[in-house]
Enzyme design. Structure first.
Site, short mmCIF file in Angstrom:
data_model
loop_
_atom_site.label_atom_id
_atom_site.label_comp_id
_atom_site.label_asym_id
_atom_site.label_seq_id
_atom_site.Cartn_x
_atom_site.Cartn_y
_atom_site.Cartn_z
N SER A 42 46.82 36.02 41.53
CA SER A 42 47.68 37.21 41.42
C SER A 42 48.60 37.35 42.62
O SER A 42 48.13 37.34 43.76
CB SER A 42 46.83 38.48 41.36
OG SER A 42 46.09 38.53 40.19
N HIS B 219 51.16 37.00 37.31
CA HIS B 219 51.02 35.55 37.27
C HIS B 219 52.32 34.94 36.76
O HIS B 219 53.16 35.61 36.19
CB HIS B 219 49.84 35.13 36.38
CG HIS B 219 48.51 35.40 37.00
ND1 HIS B 219 47.62 34.41 37.33
CD2 HIS B 219 47.91 36.56 37.35
CE1 HIS B 219 46.55 34.94 37.87
NE2 HIS B 219 46.69 36.25 37.88
N HIS C 235 41.65 33.92 32.73
CA HIS C 235 40.39 34.49 33.23
C HIS C 235 39.41 34.65 32.08
O HIS C 235 39.82 34.89 30.94
CB HIS C 235 40.64 35.88 33.83
CG HIS C 235 41.67 35.91 34.91
ND1 HIS C 235 43.02 35.89 34.63
CD2 HIS C 235 41.56 35.95 36.25
CE1 HIS C 235 43.69 35.93 35.77
NE2 HIS C 235 42.83 35.96 36.77
N TYR D 182 37.80 37.20 31.41
CA TYR D 182 37.88 38.53 30.80
C TYR D 182 39.00 38.66 29.76
O TYR D 182 39.06 39.63 29.03
CB TYR D 182 38.03 39.63 31.88
CG TYR D 182 39.27 39.53 32.74
CD1 TYR D 182 40.53 39.84 32.24
CD2 TYR D 182 39.18 39.16 34.08
CE1 TYR D 182 41.66 39.76 33.03
CE2 TYR D 182 40.30 39.07 34.88
CZ TYR D 182 41.54 39.37 34.34
OH TYR D 182 42.65 39.28 35.14
N GLU D 183 39.90 37.65 29.70
CA GLU D 183 40.99 37.77 28.72
C GLU D 183 40.48 37.56 27.30
O GLU D 183 40.78 38.34 26.40
CB GLU D 183 42.11 36.79 29.05
CG GLU D 183 42.84 37.19 30.33
CD GLU D 183 43.80 36.13 30.81
OE1 GLU D 183 44.77 35.86 30.10
OE2 GLU D 183 43.57 35.55 31.90
N ALA E 54 43.06 36.62 44.37
CA ALA E 54 43.04 37.91 45.05
C ALA E 54 41.61 38.42 44.99
O ALA E 54 40.93 38.22 43.98
CB ALA E 54 43.98 38.88 44.35
N MET F 210 37.50 38.03 40.21
CA MET F 210 37.26 37.81 38.77
C MET F 210 37.65 36.40 38.33
O MET F 210 37.91 36.18 37.14
CB MET F 210 38.06 38.83 37.97
CG MET F 210 37.74 40.28 38.33
SD MET F 210 38.74 41.42 37.38
CE MET F 210 38.39 42.97 38.24
N SER F 211 37.69 35.45 39.24
CA SER F 211 38.15 34.10 38.85
C SER F 211 37.47 33.03 39.69
O SER F 211 36.39 33.25 40.24
CB SER F 211 39.67 34.02 39.04
OG SER F 211 40.00 34.08 40.42
N ASN G 159 42.20 44.33 48.95
CA ASN G 159 41.60 45.68 49.08
C ASN G 159 40.19 45.55 49.63
O ASN G 159 39.59 44.48 49.57
CB ASN G 159 41.54 46.37 47.70
CG ASN G 159 40.79 45.54 46.67
OD1 ASN G 159 41.35 44.61 46.08
ND2 ASN G 159 39.52 45.84 46.48
N HIS H 274 44.99 47.28 39.57
CA HIS H 274 45.73 46.02 39.48
C HIS H 274 47.09 46.15 40.15
O HIS H 274 47.58 45.21 40.80
CB HIS H 274 45.87 45.60 38.01
CG HIS H 274 46.45 44.23 37.84
ND1 HIS H 274 45.91 43.11 38.44
CD2 HIS H 274 47.54 43.79 37.15
CE1 HIS H 274 46.65 42.04 38.13
NE2 HIS H 274 47.63 42.43 37.35
N1 HPA Z 1 37.20 43.25 42.73
C1 HPA Z 1 37.39 42.27 41.81
N2 HPA Z 1 38.49 41.56 41.74
C2 HPA Z 1 39.48 41.84 42.62
C3 HPA Z 1 39.35 42.85 43.57
C4 HPA Z 1 38.14 43.58 43.63
O1 HPA Z 1 37.95 44.50 44.46
N3 HPA Z 1 40.51 42.86 44.28
C5 HPA Z 1 41.29 41.89 43.75
N4 HPA Z 1 40.68 41.27 42.75
#
Ligand code: HPA
Length: 271
Positions: free
Chosen positions: A29, A59, A81, A83-84, A111, A206-207, A230, A242
């Site tokens: 991302s 993306h 991903h 989750y898609e 990310a 998540m990847s 974050n 996001h």
């Molecule tokens: N959690 C999961 N996936 C993420 C996060 C997070 O805090 N930040 C960026 N991708």
């Protein structure tokens, strides 16, 4: 190699030339811009039958094959991903194609949220190892004995040392840490973050984990770098979203790009 991958390798060679690729880069991302700096040919995923329709905003769903810092690369500007579509093997075909193009190495970027107070938003982290907190596995259903993939040193020590040397050579601060894969797409709860942290993870996302499992299955050397967008849920007052991920990714992306470019220069000079 699957028939689908063989056909794609022929198609990509037809468009981008038959010279073997050395390394694949999977961009996370907010990192898609690096693909635009490759001196080569961009092929939209939609022109590559069977490629995932990477539908996550932020993306850049093109495969770019060409030269970056003296190395012939295949840059995957977007990833699929779990989750898609609920498919943890969604990146298998792209990785098979990388191997078919001659690649022996893959570097994934992502990310992630930080669980370490001393690793703030804007940091980058080289993955030393991972925790598959999702419990999913992209090799479920694979019939061959090759499915029993050893995962010690999954993040290749030599490649990690090259990333470290590149960070040092460019004066870029880069942390080392363990990444936990959470399925998404919802973010984690603060209780989940406390649990994952206790288990030994430094960052969460998540990847990447399914891709590294698949890379090892295919015999590719793997490494990965997170950009911290974050602090993980419950660790600060920052609102996690996001939008926030996309807004914050460029801060670490500059550092990531420096390290990747210097790593490639190092690979180009020691072939
Ligand atoms: N959690 C999961 N996936 C993420 C996060 C997070 O805090 N930040 C960026 N991708």
């Amino acid at each position: 190699m699957s028939k689908n991958a063989e056909d794609l390798v022929a198609l990509i060679r037809g468009k981008a030339g038959a010279e073997p690729v050395k390394l694949g880069l999977i961009l996370g991302s907010g990192l898609g811009h690096l693909a635009d700096t490759v001196d080569g040919v961009a092929i939209p995923y939609t022109d590559l039958p069977g490629f995932p329709h990477a539908g996550v905003s932020g993306h850049n769903p093109n495969l770019v094959v060409g030269m970056l810092e003296g190395v012939r690369v295949a840059v995957f500007g977007g990833r699929a991903h779990y989750y898609e579509q609920g498919n943890s093997a969604a990146m298998r075909l792209p990785l098979e194609v990388l191997k078919g193009l001659g690649g022996d190495t893959v570097i994934a970027t992502n990310a992630a949220g930080s669980m370490r107070m001393d690793m703030p938003t804007g940091s980058i982290m080289s993955l030393s190892d991972h925790i598959n907190f999702s419990g999913l596995n992209p090799l479920i259903g694979e019939p061959s004995d090759a499915r029993f993939v050893p995962m010690k040193d999954a993040y290749d020590p030599d490649l990690r040392a090259r990333l470290r040397a590149a960070a040092e050579a460019t004066g870029t601060e880069m942390y080392d840490g363990v990444y936990a894969w959470y399925s998404g797409p919802s973010f984690e709860t603060p209780a989940e973050i406390r649990a994952i942290h206790m288990l030994g993870a430094d960052a969460v996302g998540m990847s990447t984990v399914p891709e590294v499992i698949l890379a090892r299955f295919l015999g590719l050397r793997a490494a990965a770098i997170s950009t911290i967008t974050n602090m993980a849920a419950g660790m600060s007052d920052e609102a996690i979203s996001h939008e926030h991920t996309k807004a914050m990714a460029p801060i670490g992306a500059g550092k990531l790009e420096k390290v990747l470019r210097a790593t490639l220069r190092g690979l180009a000079s020691t072939k």
